[in-house]
Scaffold this motif. Structure first.
Motif, short mmCIF file in Angstrom:
data_model
loop_
_atom_site.label_atom_id
_atom_site.label_comp_id
_atom_site.label_asym_id
_atom_site.label_seq_id
_atom_site.Cartn_x
_atom_site.Cartn_y
_atom_site.Cartn_z
N ASP A 110 0.86 -1.19 0.00
CA ASP A 110 0.00 0.00 0.00
C ASP A 110 0.89 1.24 0.00
OD1 ASP A 110 -1.78 2.06 0.41
OD2 ASP A 110 -2.98 0.97 1.89
N TYR A 111 1.15 1.74 -1.23
CA TYR A 111 2.13 2.83 -1.37
C TYR A 111 1.59 4.12 -0.75
CZ TYR A 111 6.51 4.12 -3.72
OH TYR A 111 7.80 4.45 -4.00
N GLN A 112 0.30 4.39 -0.96
CA GLN A 112 -0.27 5.65 -0.45
C GLN A 112 -0.19 5.71 1.08
OE1 GLN A 112 -3.97 6.69 -2.24
NE2 GLN A 112 -3.88 8.75 -1.42
N GLU A 113 -0.48 4.56 1.68
CA GLU A 113 -0.42 4.46 3.14
C GLU A 113 1.01 4.75 3.63
OE1 GLU A 113 -2.63 4.14 5.24
OE2 GLU A 113 -1.72 3.33 7.06
N GLU A 114 1.98 4.26 2.86
CA GLU A 114 3.39 4.46 3.24
C GLU A 114 3.73 5.96 3.30
OE1 GLU A 114 5.88 2.10 0.66
OE2 GLU A 114 7.69 2.94 1.57
N PHE A 115 3.30 6.72 2.29
CA PHE A 115 3.61 8.16 2.27
C PHE A 115 2.77 8.92 3.29
CE2 PHE A 115 5.49 6.74 -1.66
CZ PHE A 115 6.70 7.41 -1.62
N HIS A 116 1.55 8.41 3.55
CA HIS A 116 0.73 9.03 4.59
C HIS A 116 1.48 8.94 5.93
CE1 HIS A 116 -3.14 10.48 6.11
NE2 HIS A 116 -2.79 9.83 7.21
N HIS A 117 2.06 7.78 6.17
CA HIS A 117 2.82 7.62 7.40
C HIS A 117 3.99 8.63 7.45
CE1 HIS A 117 0.80 3.87 8.40
NE2 HIS A 117 1.40 3.93 9.58
N ILE A 118 4.74 8.71 6.36
CA ILE A 118 5.95 9.56 6.38
C ILE A 118 5.60 11.04 6.54
CG2 ILE A 118 7.97 10.33 5.04
CD1 ILE A 118 7.99 7.56 3.69
N PHE A 119 4.64 11.52 5.76
CA PHE A 119 4.42 12.98 5.72
C PHE A 119 3.26 13.47 6.59
CE2 PHE A 119 7.02 12.30 1.95
CZ PHE A 119 7.97 13.29 2.13
N LYS A 120 2.31 12.60 6.92
CA LYS A 120 1.17 13.07 7.73
C LYS A 120 1.35 12.65 9.19
CE LYS A 120 -1.48 14.76 4.32
NZ LYS A 120 -0.98 15.96 3.74
#
Ligand code: FAD
Length: 488
Positions: free
Chosen positions: A329-339
């Motif tokens: 889940d790529y979107q989830e990964e970036f949500h974790h990093i930036f949000k």
């Protein structure tokens, strides 16, 4: 005339070469006992590791600097273009090799994913077009001089601006053009090349893919550190004096002019000062009595990284120089990093193995693994708790996807993480690339390469215009070369 450069990162070394060539008496002051900042090297138990960057594009920017060496010097910078840029692995067992020739890559995509070759070929052509039309304005010149907007390059940029995808994010552009979810994920990953989030970063960043997949992925014969090593030698051939183990405390400003630096409370005078430090500590520490550009300094930081350097006691035939093991889940990964400023339980893993090209980088029959996960910049997370957790999930994922218990094969280990990136290079919050490019104004909000109120003060490196990564740091030096006066 004398020029002082604070910091021996790649942007600082490149600036030193250009100013020395202009006739300045150049001095670099570096707090560490080694050159290169993030672009450094270390050896451990018979394994050689490039500590930071592993991907090399636009080698002509290094060649330009090599050409400045003293006539009688014989410094060489050997490198080769790679046929293969990266091997991609997914949890469902799909594996795809990306090649640096669009047609060959297109054929591989058709074979593995069943997507017609021309989808990728056309995508890369559009990526090249966007780069070609925008780079001369956005990367090669100052965005803070009116002359840039009066130059002849502005016309093609303006005529094509509607094709740049400025009002969509990268993911939207990629979904529209590529459709296939694995291809979208693969091309979304190029946002991480400047520490950004493809679900927020503007579509113009889809131009990055062309560098690797069209202009080419390269490898210096002796590893990435060769870039630091050879450029340092070129600087020395031009008479640049290097002062290691010397931390600078302050930039001296008198009557709106930079007049030198303070080291150990002593003034070292100069006609021109360049800070290659991250712009945040440059202002907060070295220019603390000057007006602070809060809007610029408070921009969201780029991602940082957690790197495990592992000496592995066997070889893995299925791996190449650059390898990616994608998350589900790529979107989830970036949500974790930036949000949420955390790390997803199943992060994408990058494995770089230079012994694939230079066998002497590891003992015979073994490999030097640089295993990296993108993580948020340091805002006080409990890294002592997070790092062992991520280590376990990285080992589980690699063992599952490679069919071998990787933990059993680790002979030696070292770790780099946001806190140590910050302590070693003074990079604010351990960010790899200064501020992120997660909004369409990011390029304009990066600090210029010169101070608008203090004469003789310049800024190079990954936290200022045009941004992070080796090629852009080298371009920051070129812009300073264009803007600074000739030495008298
Ligand atoms: P830096 O490398 O940030 O160095 C700044 C220097 O200033 C340091 O040496 C520091 O010690 C010195 N300094 C700071 N304060 C003082 C002071 N007060 N006095 C004296 N000296 C001081 N880029 C790519 O192109 N490809 C990649 O694959 C890639 N991967 C990366 C992976 C990792 C793990 C990291 C960390 C970075 C990666 N990057 C990559 C980014 C790239 O390394 C950086 O953008 C680039 O090296 C930054 O160079 P710089 O000129 O900004 O200086």
């Amino acid at each position: 005339m004398k020029a002082i450069i604070i910091g021996a990162g790649i942007g600082g070394i490149a600036t030193s070469i250009r100013l020395a060539k202009k006739g300045y008496d150049v001095h670099i002051y570096e707090q560490n006992n080694y050159m290169g900042g993030k672009l450094s090297v270390f050896e451990q138990d018979g394994f050689r590791f490039d500590a930071g960057p592993s991907l090399f594009t636009l080698p002509e920017l290094v060649d330009d600097l090599m050409a400045f060496q003293k006539e009688e010097s014989t410094i060489k910078f050997p490198y080769k273009k790679l046929d293969e840029s990266c091997r991609y692995f997914w949890e469902d067992g799909k594996q795809l090799t990306a090649y640096t020739q669009p047609e060959k890559f297109g054929a591989e995509v058709e074979k593995v994913l069943g997507v017609p070759a021309e989808v990728v070929v056309n995508y890369i052509a559009k990526s090249e077009f966007k780069y070609e039309k925008s780079a001369k304005i956005f990367l090669e010149k100052s965005l803070h001089k009116s002359s840039t907007f009066l130059s002849k390059e502005i016309i093609p940029a303006l005529l094509n601006i509607y094709k740049f995808g400025l009002f969509q994010n990268m993911n939207q552009v990629n979904e529209h053009q590529l459709k296939d979810s694995k291809l979208v994920q693969l091309f979304n990953r190029f946002a991480t090349y400047n520490g950004s989030d493809p679900y927020q970063a503007p579509g113009i960043l889809t131009s990055i893919a062309n560098l690797e997949l069209n202009r080419g992925t390269f490898y210096p014969e002796e590893g990435m550190y060769q870039i630091t090593d050879r450029l340092t030698k070129v600087a020395e051939s031009l008479g640049v004096k290097i002062h290691l183990n010397t931390k600078i405390e302050k930039i001296a400003v008198d009557n709106k002019k930079a007049v030198g630096i303070y080291q150990n409370k002593e003034l070292i005078p100069a006609d021109l000062v360049v800070s290659n430090m991250d712009i945040y500590p440059t202002y907060r520490k070295l220019l603390s009595d000057q007006k602070q550009p809060e809007n610029t300094l408070n921009q969201e930081r780029s991602s940082s990284a957690l790197i495990f350097y592992w000496g592995i006691d066997r070889e893995f035939e299925q791996l190449g120089l650059h390898n990616i093991f994608f998350s589900e889940d790529y979107q989830e990964e970036f949500h974790h990093i930036f949000k949420s400023k955390t790390i997803a339980p199943d992060p994408t893993i990058y494995v770089n193995i230079t012994s694939k090209h230079t066998p002497s980088d590891a003992p015979k029959g073994m490999e030097n693994w640089f295993v990296m996960v993108n993580v948020p910049s340091n805002s006080g997370q409990d890294w002592d708790k997070i790092i062992p957790e991520i280590r376990t999930s990285v080992l589980d994922k690699l063992s599952r996807m490679l069919g071998k218990d990787i933990a059993n094969h680790i002979k030696t280990e070292n770790i780099l993480e946001p806190r140590t990136i910050e302590s070693k290079t003074s990079s604010h919050q351990g960010a790899l690339y200064g501020s992120s490019s997660n909004n369409r104004y990011a390029a304009f909000l990066r600090h210029p390469n010169f101070h608008q109120k203090i004469e003789g003060l310049y800024f190079s490196g990954g936290s200022v215009h045009p941004g992070g990564g080796i090629p852009l740091c080298l371009l920051s030096a070129k812009i300073i070369d264009d803007l600074s006066p000739e030495a008298k």
